[in-house]
Design an enzyme around this catalytic site. Structure first.
Site, short mmCIF file in Angstrom:
data_model
loop_
_atom_site.label_atom_id
_atom_site.label_comp_id
_atom_site.label_asym_id
_atom_site.label_seq_id
_atom_site.Cartn_x
_atom_site.Cartn_y
_atom_site.Cartn_z
N ASP A 1 0.85 -1.19 0.00
CA ASP A 1 0.00 0.00 0.00
C ASP A 1 0.89 1.25 0.00
OD1 ASP A 1 -2.99 0.89 0.44
OD2 ASP A 1 -1.87 1.96 1.99
N HIS B 1 -7.28 -6.50 -1.03
CA HIS B 1 -6.21 -5.52 -0.84
C HIS B 1 -5.21 -5.91 0.24
CE1 HIS B 1 -4.29 -1.63 -1.14
NE2 HIS B 1 -4.43 -1.45 0.16
#
Length: 331
Positions: free
Chosen positions: A103, A295
């Site tokens: 991320d 994610h």
């Protein structure tokens, strides 16, 4: 969890908290977390890496947990955050490092690879591809595209607003981000541009399968003292990041690089073009999309991530550097 010890480094004007594990003689591997996470998001990778012989360094990034969280928004631009890690490498006398990020941590890893081609020998990034420096700041484009509907990054730009919403119930905020609404899911929801961050979103009744209650407690503790302000300030520097990185405009990443993204991660769809173009910007690239994965890739698919990670490191950055030297063809 492999035995860890905590080290505080005075670097780049702040005190950085770094969790360290593994044999002292092992080659160093850094694990950089993203938003809204913490060092503990690497709990599945730490034992795998240390068992393979690596010395692992897991910082609580600037603005998070026990690390300092400066008040100024400008203290969170990408080059300043990179400088935290660069100064830490110098303080620890490291000249041969593998940098791994997820991320926002991936964004830092990409920039560090450009800034430190001599000291960073290998790169692994999760979920966020390398886009390079755009023709204009990304936040300008977002404001145009989302002029009539909600976008969480645009929402984050007004100081004091989003952190007040998130800090009001830290556990609820983290539950929503973790399950049923990742940061990219929030971007996609059709809502009014004047909406609050979690308007119309129900709090998940259960934690995701990959996050046990005791693990979730570490996430909550990370934000309990300082709240989300420092973490959100990373998002408030898109324009400053663009202004400060003009010298990196055409820098290609040549280190061996592994990129992984979940097939169900909205980033895989939103950044499909960027992912397809990465081989032109990263010359020695291996990339994979993981099936049935969102994610939070290193937690959702820990076994697969670890297997691909260790295979990549074994080829390009073995724990015993003598193995790497022996593998080189004679000159």
């Amino acid at each position: 969890m492999q035995a860890l010890h905590t080290q505080f480094l005075s670097v780049n004007g702040i005190r950085l908290c770094v969790h360290v594990a593994g044999p002292e003689t092992g080659r160093p591997v850094w694990l950089l977390h993203g938003f809204p996470e913490c060092w503990h998001s690497w709990r599945e990778q730490i034992p795998a890496l240390t068992a393979a012989g690596y010395r692992v360094f897991v910082p609580e990034m600037r603005g998070y947990g026990a690390s300092d969280a400066p008040a100024d928004i400008e203290a969170y631009d990408v080059l300043t955050i990179c400088a935290d890690i660069q100064a830490s490498m110098t303080a620890l006398d490291q000249h041969d490092v593998c940098m791994i990020g997820h991320d926002w941590g991936a964004m830092i890893a990409w920039h560090l690879a450009q800034l430190e081609p001599e000291r960073i020998s290998a790169v692994v990034t999760l979920s966020v591809p390398f886009a390079g420096r755009g023709k204009r700041p990304a936040i300008e484009i977002m404001r145009e595209v989302f002029s009539d509907r909600f976008n969480y990054i645009v929402h984050f730009q007004q100081p004091g607003v989003a952190e007040q919403e998130l800090d009001a119930d830290i556990a609820r905020s983290l539950r929503i981000f973790m399950q049923g609404a990742s940061s990219s899911d929030l971007l996609l929801q059709p809502r009014s541009k004047d909406s609050t961050l979690f308007a119309g979103i129900e709090t998940p009744a259960q934690l995701p399968e990959w996050c046990a209650p005791e693990d979730f407690a570490v996430y909550v503790e990370t934000f309990a003292d300082k709240g989300f302000r420092g973490a959100i300030n990373w998002y408030r520097n898109f324009e400053r990041n663009w202004q400060r990185t003009d010298f990196l405009q055409d820098v290609v990443i040549h280190q061996p690089t592994l990129f992984m993204v979940g097939e169900e991660d909205p980033v895989a769809t939103l950044e499909a073009y960027t992912i397809s173009k990465m081989p032109t910007r990263v010359s020695n690239l291996e990339q994979h999309q993981l099936a049935d994965c969102g994610h939070w890739i290193q937690s959702e698919k820990a076994a697969e991530v670890n297997a691909r990670l260790l295979a990549f490191l074994g080829q390009h950055y073995p724990a015993d550097k003598r193995s790497e030297a022996a593998a080189q063809p004679p000159k």
